[in-house]
Scaffold this active site. Structure first.
Site, PDB file in Angstrom:
ATOM      1  N   HIS A  82      11.555   7.803   8.198  1.00 16.20           N
ATOM      2  CA  HIS A  82      10.601   6.700   8.321  1.00 16.20           C
ATOM      3  C   HIS A  82      10.589   6.197   9.751  1.00 16.20           C
ATOM      4  O   HIS A  82      11.630   5.973  10.349  1.00 16.20           O
ATOM      5  CB  HIS A  82      10.986   5.553   7.376  1.00 16.20           C
ATOM      6  CG  HIS A  82       9.966   4.452   7.363  1.00 16.20           C
ATOM      7  ND1 HIS A  82       8.870   4.475   6.528  1.00 16.20           N
ATOM      8  CD2 HIS A  82       9.864   3.330   8.091  1.00 16.20           C
ATOM      9  CE1 HIS A  82       8.138   3.401   6.755  1.00 16.20           C
ATOM     10  NE2 HIS A  82       8.713   2.689   7.697  1.00 16.20           N
ATOM     11  N   ASP A 161       7.080  -6.973  -1.428  1.00 17.99           N
ATOM     12  CA  ASP A 161       6.787  -6.638  -0.031  1.00 17.99           C
ATOM     13  C   ASP A 161       5.287  -6.634   0.220  1.00 17.99           C
ATOM     14  O   ASP A 161       4.827  -7.061   1.278  1.00 17.99           O
ATOM     15  CB  ASP A 161       7.380  -5.271   0.337  1.00 17.99           C
ATOM     16  CG  ASP A 161       7.047  -4.904   1.781  1.00 17.99           C
ATOM     17  OD1 ASP A 161       7.493  -5.620   2.683  1.00 17.99           O
ATOM     18  OD2 ASP A 161       6.289  -3.939   1.983  1.00 17.99           O
ATOM     19  N   ARG A 168       2.630 -12.050   6.194  1.00 15.89           N
ATOM     20  CA  ARG A 168       3.250 -11.983   7.524  1.00 15.89           C
ATOM     21  C   ARG A 168       2.223 -11.544   8.564  1.00 15.89           C
ATOM     22  O   ARG A 168       2.198 -12.050   9.691  1.00 15.89           O
ATOM     23  CB  ARG A 168       4.438 -11.013   7.504  1.00 15.89           C
ATOM     24  CG  ARG A 168       5.645 -11.578   6.762  1.00 15.89           C
ATOM     25  CD  ARG A 168       6.668 -10.497   6.489  1.00 15.89           C
ATOM     26  NE  ARG A 168       7.123  -9.881   7.718  1.00 15.89           N
ATOM     27  CZ  ARG A 168       7.539  -8.604   7.812  1.00 15.89           C
ATOM     28  NH1 ARG A 168       7.563  -7.826   6.746  1.00 15.89           N
ATOM     29  NH2 ARG A 168       7.935  -8.130   8.966  1.00 15.89           N
ATOM     30  N   SER A 183      11.797  -5.206   4.470  1.00 18.77           N
ATOM     31  CA  SER A 183      10.511  -4.630   4.076  1.00 18.77           C
ATOM     32  C   SER A 183      10.586  -3.101   4.056  1.00 18.77           C
ATOM     33  O   SER A 183      10.201  -2.448   3.081  1.00 18.77           O
ATOM     34  CB  SER A 183       9.436  -5.102   5.072  1.00 18.77           C
ATOM     35  OG  SER A 183       8.258  -4.357   4.948  1.00 18.77           O
ATOM     36  N   LYS A 187      11.346  -0.435   0.510  1.00 18.10           N
ATOM     37  CA  LYS A 187      10.390   0.629   0.117  1.00 18.10           C
ATOM     38  C   LYS A 187      11.061   1.997   0.122  1.00 18.10           C
ATOM     39  O   LYS A 187      10.764   2.844  -0.721  1.00 18.10           O
ATOM     40  CB  LYS A 187       9.184   0.606   1.055  1.00 18.10           C
ATOM     41  CG  LYS A 187       8.213  -0.533   0.711  1.00 18.10           C
ATOM     42  CD  LYS A 187       7.029  -0.593   1.647  1.00 18.10           C
ATOM     43  CE  LYS A 187       7.440  -1.139   2.995  1.00 18.10           C
ATOM     44  NZ  LYS A 187       6.330  -1.571   3.843  1.00 18.10           N
TER      45      LYS A 187
HETATM   46  N1  URA Z   1       6.610  -1.645   8.523  1.00 17.68           N
HETATM   47  C1  URA Z   1       6.916  -2.156   7.311  1.00 17.68           C
HETATM   48  O1  URA Z   1       6.814  -1.478   6.298  1.00 17.68           O
HETATM   49  N2  URA Z   1       7.338  -3.420   7.240  1.00 17.68           N
HETATM   50  C2  URA Z   1       7.478  -4.193   8.319  1.00 17.68           C
HETATM   51  O2  URA Z   1       7.888  -5.342   8.169  1.00 17.68           O
HETATM   52  C3  URA Z   1       7.148  -3.677   9.566  1.00 17.68           C
HETATM   53  C4  URA Z   1       6.723  -2.375   9.647  1.00 17.68           C
END
Ligand code: URA
Ligand code: CA
Length: 441
Positions: A82, A161, A168, A183, A187
């Protein structure tokens, strides 16, 4: 629980209890806490921070706010990668097929473009016919059969999220280490990966622009993941200029194919090998990072990686002939050079501005519902440290709306700083963060 008390506690710098964090995550997921209270708490967290326990707790509560993908049917360790997001950051399309060609199982849930950064799903959808929507059963079957799949978020992964991220985005509370770490890692944990390699970007095109903040983010994510029992590590890599030369959806697919076909290389390939080599270690395939990189290089040189990309595209309904003939990808009508306004060395780039320039041309969305133009974007003709003569092209814009070109040329000229002195070149990999150590290069 009274949310006002929770907000006041964080505002005063207190640490939230697990019960308070659970109420926050659940209330965000089910909509029972109004947006203004969520936003106030998010802003208080931005100012006061969260300790490691609070951050880990928030991550686990966000993960539990929805379903969790079950990849247990897949043989071997599923590895995931990621990136925190960048410009010309096409590592997924290079390293996923290479790692799968080396025997790794890569079940990857990717995202769409966000702000100035591109998204792998948008890139894949620029391939004629290619779909990023799969049921969980189809996703698992594809990984089992060909070793890799890259799809969009399925069903109800991390609804907390989803709600918090949307807030956000519009309340100035994205850039905050505990919020980003929770966040991303929530995931990753919900998407079922057995091992995780993170690419934390740093520099003018990254979410975290200073090295210290980027290392802090990498450390926070590695600590949470390893507390949750996952093998996890992070590289902090440079986003001081677009990683690849191509920025824009079909353009980035073309660059990935050119690399897998052995026609291109550069920093995008180098970072892909660093990350992919570590994925092979995490998957138990390679002895160490050098062995992992050598295996990735072997799959590149044999053409196995390009063949694997073709298999993945075909399995996702796309026209795999693009791997043999990149002219089958969508192409913009006009190519317009960005001339250097003076002679000198390319000393600095505002990489975020370059990303926004591609977005302005139609490669990204300004609002959630904008359509993107898969063909448009830009190709960088220079890298940091290059010497240019006045008038020499710095980049080439690929446009379908010629009326946008003049503004984009000016933005690109402003984003690429030319100076008389030869600059020191930034490293590609700044640091490696594992559960036990932080190595700075
Ligand atoms: N990518 C995400 O999935 N979450 C964040 O807070 C910032 C970048
Ligand atoms: Ca398994």
């Amino acid at each position: 629980m009274n949310m006002v008390d929770v907000i006041l506690k964080k505002k005063a710098g207190g640490a939230l209890s697990p019960e308070e964090i659970r109420a926050f995550a659940r209330g965000a997921a089910d909509g029972s806490i109004p947006d203004y209270q969520l936003a106030a708490l998010l802003m208080a967290i931005c100012f006061q921070g969260m300790n490691a326990q609070e951050t880990a707790c928030l991550t686990m509560e966000m993960m539990r706010s929805g379903g969790v993908v079950d990849l247990s049917e897949i043989d071997g360790v599923c590895v995931d990668k990621h990136s925190t997001g960048g410009v010309g950051d096409t590592t997924t399309l290079v390293l996923v097929p290479l790692a799968a060609a080396c025997g790794a199982k890569v079940a990857k849930i990717s995202g769409r473009g966000l702000g100035h950064t591109g998204g792998t799903l948008d890139k894949l959808e620029s391939i004629p016919g290619c779909s990023v929507e799969k049921t969980q059963e189809q996703f698992v079957r594809q990984v089992q059969q060909i070793g890799c799949a890259v799809i969009g978020q399925t069903g109800d992964l991390c609804p907390a999220d989803k709600a918090l991220y949307a807030l956000r985005d519009v309340t100035g509370t994205v850039g905050c280490v505990p919020l980003i770490a929770s966040s991303i890692v929530s995931k990753k944990l919900a998407s079922g990966a057995g091992a995780i390699v993170l690419d934390v970007k740093t520099g003018s095109g990254a979410l975290m622009q200073t090295l210290e903040e980027s290392i802090a983010l990498a450390r926070a994510m590695v600590d949470i993941g390893s507390q949750a029992g996952k093998p996890i590590l992070a590289l902090v890599t440079g986003m001081d200029q677009p990683l690849g030369t191509h920025v824009g959806n079909a353009l980035e697919v073309k660059e990935a194919i050119d690399i897998l076909a052995g026609r291109a290389g550069g920093d995008l390939l180098a970072v892909s090998l660093e990350l992919g080599g570590r994925m092979l270690v995490a998957a138990g395939i390679a002895r160490d990072v050098e062995d992992g990189k050598a295996r990735m290089r072997g799959a590149l040189e044999s053409g196995a990686g390009l063949q694997k990309l073709g298999e993945m595209i075909a399995a996702q309904g796309g026209d795999a002939r693009v791997c043999e003939d990149v002219a089958l990808l969508p192409r913009a009508e006009h190519c317009i050079p960005v001339p250097a306004p003076r002679a000198g060395y390319v000393a600095r780039m505002d990489t975020t501005a370059i990303g926004y320039c591609a977005q302005d041309l139609g490669a990204g969305r300004k609002t959630k519902t904008d359509a993107i133009d898969p063909a448009v974007g830009l190709v960088m003709d220079v890298r940091l440290g290059d010497y240019v003569e006045e008038g020499q092209p710095l980049a080439t814009l690929h446009v379908n709306k010629p009326e946008l070109a003049a503004g984009a040329v000016a933005s690109m000229q402003a984003a690429i700083h030319i100076e008389e002195e030869r600059p020191a070149l930034p490293p590609l990999v700044y640091a490696a963060v594992s559960p036990t150590e932080t190595i700075r290069y």
